[in-house]
Design a protein around this motif. Structure first.
Motif, short mmCIF file in Angstrom:
data_model
loop_
_atom_site.label_atom_id
_atom_site.label_comp_id
_atom_site.label_asym_id
_atom_site.label_seq_id
_atom_site.Cartn_x
_atom_site.Cartn_y
_atom_site.Cartn_z
N ALA A 253 8.36 23.58 -8.67
CA ALA A 253 7.69 24.66 -9.41
C ALA A 253 6.24 24.80 -8.98
CB ALA A 253 7.78 24.39 -10.91
N MET A 254 5.56 23.69 -8.75
CA MET A 254 4.15 23.76 -8.36
C MET A 254 3.98 24.20 -6.91
SD MET A 254 2.40 23.35 -11.00
CE MET A 254 0.80 23.34 -10.18
N ARG A 255 5.06 24.18 -6.13
CA ARG A 255 5.00 24.72 -4.76
C ARG A 255 5.26 26.22 -4.74
NH1 ARG A 255 8.10 20.10 -3.22
NH2 ARG A 255 9.99 21.37 -3.32
N GLU A 256 6.18 26.70 -5.61
CA GLU A 256 6.71 28.05 -5.42
C GLU A 256 6.62 28.97 -6.64
OE1 GLU A 256 10.67 28.01 -3.89
OE2 GLU A 256 10.25 26.51 -2.37
N ALA A 257 6.40 28.44 -7.81
CA ALA A 257 6.53 29.25 -9.03
C ALA A 257 5.17 29.73 -9.51
CB ALA A 257 7.23 28.45 -10.13
N GLY A 258 4.76 30.90 -9.02
CA GLY A 258 3.45 31.42 -9.38
C GLY A 258 3.24 31.60 -10.87
N ASP A 259 4.30 31.91 -11.60
CA ASP A 259 4.18 32.08 -13.05
C ASP A 259 3.57 30.85 -13.71
OD1 ASP A 259 6.31 34.60 -13.71
OD2 ASP A 259 6.70 33.45 -11.91
N VAL A 260 3.95 29.67 -13.24
CA VAL A 260 3.38 28.45 -13.83
C VAL A 260 2.21 27.91 -13.02
CG1 VAL A 260 5.52 27.82 -15.01
CG2 VAL A 260 5.13 26.97 -12.70
N VAL A 261 2.22 28.10 -11.70
CA VAL A 261 1.09 27.64 -10.88
C VAL A 261 -0.20 28.30 -11.34
CG1 VAL A 261 0.08 27.74 -8.57
CG2 VAL A 261 2.48 27.12 -8.83
N LEU A 262 -0.17 29.61 -11.55
CA LEU A 262 -1.37 30.33 -11.95
C LEU A 262 -1.78 29.96 -13.38
CD1 LEU A 262 -0.53 33.77 -10.33
CD2 LEU A 262 -2.17 32.07 -9.52
N ALA A 263 -0.81 29.65 -14.22
CA ALA A 263 -1.13 29.21 -15.58
C ALA A 263 -1.79 27.83 -15.56
CB ALA A 263 0.13 29.19 -16.44
N VAL A 264 -1.32 26.95 -14.68
CA VAL A 264 -1.96 25.63 -14.53
C VAL A 264 -3.38 25.81 -14.04
CG1 VAL A 264 -1.93 23.48 -13.22
CG2 VAL A 264 0.19 24.36 -14.21
N GLU A 265 -3.57 26.70 -13.05
CA GLU A 265 -4.91 26.95 -12.53
C GLU A 265 -5.83 27.54 -13.59
OE1 GLU A 265 -4.36 29.37 -9.08
OE2 GLU A 265 -3.59 27.72 -7.86
N ALA A 266 -5.24 28.29 -14.53
CA ALA A 266 -6.04 28.87 -15.62
C ALA A 266 -6.35 27.84 -16.71
CB ALA A 266 -5.31 30.05 -16.23
N GLY A 267 -5.74 26.66 -16.62
CA GLY A 267 -6.03 25.59 -17.56
C GLY A 267 -5.30 25.68 -18.88
N VAL A 268 -4.23 26.49 -18.97
CA VAL A 268 -3.54 26.65 -20.25
C VAL A 268 -2.34 25.71 -20.39
CG1 VAL A 268 -4.26 29.06 -20.39
CG2 VAL A 268 -2.01 28.51 -19.42
N ILE A 269 -1.97 25.03 -19.31
CA ILE A 269 -0.84 24.11 -19.34
C ILE A 269 -1.00 23.14 -18.19
CG2 ILE A 269 0.71 25.45 -17.83
CD1 ILE A 269 3.00 24.75 -19.81
N ALA A 270 -0.37 21.98 -18.29
CA ALA A 270 -0.37 20.99 -17.22
C ALA A 270 1.07 20.74 -16.78
CB ALA A 270 -1.00 19.68 -17.71
N PRO A 271 1.28 20.37 -15.50
CA PRO A 271 2.65 20.16 -15.02
C PRO A 271 3.45 19.17 -15.85
CG PRO A 271 1.12 20.23 -13.17
CD PRO A 271 0.28 20.24 -14.42
N GLU A 272 2.78 18.17 -16.41
CA GLU A 272 3.52 17.19 -17.22
C GLU A 272 4.03 17.79 -18.52
OE1 GLU A 272 -0.95 16.05 -17.49
OE2 GLU A 272 0.47 16.79 -15.96
N ASP A 273 3.56 18.99 -18.86
CA ASP A 273 4.07 19.66 -20.06
C ASP A 273 5.38 20.40 -19.81
OD1 ASP A 273 1.81 18.90 -21.57
OD2 ASP A 273 0.67 20.63 -20.83
N PHE A 274 5.74 20.58 -18.54
CA PHE A 274 6.98 21.28 -18.23
C PHE A 274 8.19 20.45 -18.65
CE2 PHE A 274 4.76 22.98 -14.14
CZ PHE A 274 3.94 23.79 -14.92
#
Length: 319
Positions: A253-274
């Motif tokens: 997801a962190m390689r290819e899924a912009g929906d979550v990558v951009l949200a992580v970059e915005a600071g609203v979620i962390a990968p460990e929350d997935f």
């Protein structure tokens, strides 16, 4: 090995009932399939397009899907994406079958979407209002596969497609006996459909959010499967922030899924929350007190699992 490897055309692949493809994916995850073990998809540039190759193995099966991506094909009256899936015995690497790659993808992709949300979708028995963004094959198949998974468990209340150009859209007149409504994306009619929907499938080539996520109900389920690039997305970070976020695999997801990558970059979620696909496969049906977002990008192991189920469903074996 047989002197003639069987070829399963689109009609043969489509004989596998969609809900059985969904179950095959869930069973594989429950059986311990490691979603992170496979090789990432690879792309080989060509003069007039590219090859996309997706190898994987699971249990007794190994395989590779080879797709040809030819951007100029629509002008020739041909699909822009065509291909084959090659199924092998995992131990001997003896070829077992060749499957139509386009139909396998058309079956596998919505099966993945429904496998990711089935435990939430079937936690309610009230009529489900379904909204699909997109008007191409995956949008249509997400509607029909959803109807098959719901059949006997939960009624469909309505089916709406939101597209950019309703006048030129080629969509079925009905799904599961219900009349299909078509609205133009970005209009008040589309906004009203978002507010009403209990399930929203996003099956588009959009690179920016399709709608204002503030319109999404607190008990809605959203599937975003149209993009698989880290800088492209169909939903905004605000929906990600307020949702239970399910992904196939965290690293993928962190390689290819912009929906979550951009949200992580915005600071609203962390990968460990997935929440991962493997996590939810072990869950029973249950509701949550916030929206559910399943972000899918497609992984090679899914093709192997569904291809194996397709071959098994033929009712014959080849040596």
């Amino acid at each position: 090995m047989s002197s003639q490897i069987p070829f399963l055309d689109a009609e043969a692949v489509a004989r596998l009932r969609p809900r059985d493809a969904v179950q095959a994916l869930i069973d594989a995850l429950r059986g311990g399939l490691d979603t992170s073990a496979g090789a990432p998809r690879s792309r080989a540039p060509l003069t007039h397009g590219a090859f996309l190759m997706m190898p994987a193995e699971y249990g007794a099966d190994a395989g590779v899907k080879v797709l040809g991506l030819a951007p100029g094909n629509p002008e020739r009256g041909l699909p822009s994406i065509q291909g084959l899936f090659l199924l092998f015995d995992a131990e001997t690497l003896t070829p077992r079958a060749v499957l139509d790659g386009a139909e396998l993808t058309a079956l596998r992709t919505p099966a993945v979407s429904l496998a990711g949300i089935r435990h939430h979708l079937l936690a309610d028995d009230s009529p489900l209002d379904l909204l699909i963004f997109g008007g191409a094959i995956q949008a249509v198949r997400h509607a029909t596969v959803t109807a098959d998974v719901l059949d006997g468990h939960r009624p469909l209340g309505s089916v709406t497609f939101a597209v950019r150009s309703p006048q030129s859209a080629s969509l079925p007149e009905e799904v599961a006996g219900l009349p299909v409504r078509v609205v133009q994306a970005g209009t008040p009619d589309a906004d009203a459909a978002i507010r009403q929907a209990g399930l929203i499938h996003c099956a588009t080539s959009a690179r920016e959010p399709l709608f204002d996520s503030a319109l999404v109900r607190d008990d809605a389920i959203v599937v975003a499967m149209g993009s698989h690039e880290p800088d492209a997305r169909e939903v905004d970070e605000y929906l990600v922030a307020r949702s239970r976020v399910i992904v196939e695999d965290r690293d993928n997801a962190m390689r290819e899924a912009g929906d979550v990558v951009l949200a992580v970059e915005a600071g609203v979620i962390a990968p460990e929350d997935f929440v991962t696909f493997a996590d939810i496969a072990r869950e029973g049906s249950h509701r949550v007190d916030r929206p559910v977002l399943f972000k899918s990008v497609g992984m090679a192991w899914e093709d192997v699992v569904v291809a194996g189920a397709v071959v098994a469903a033929q009712g014959r074996t080849w040596e």
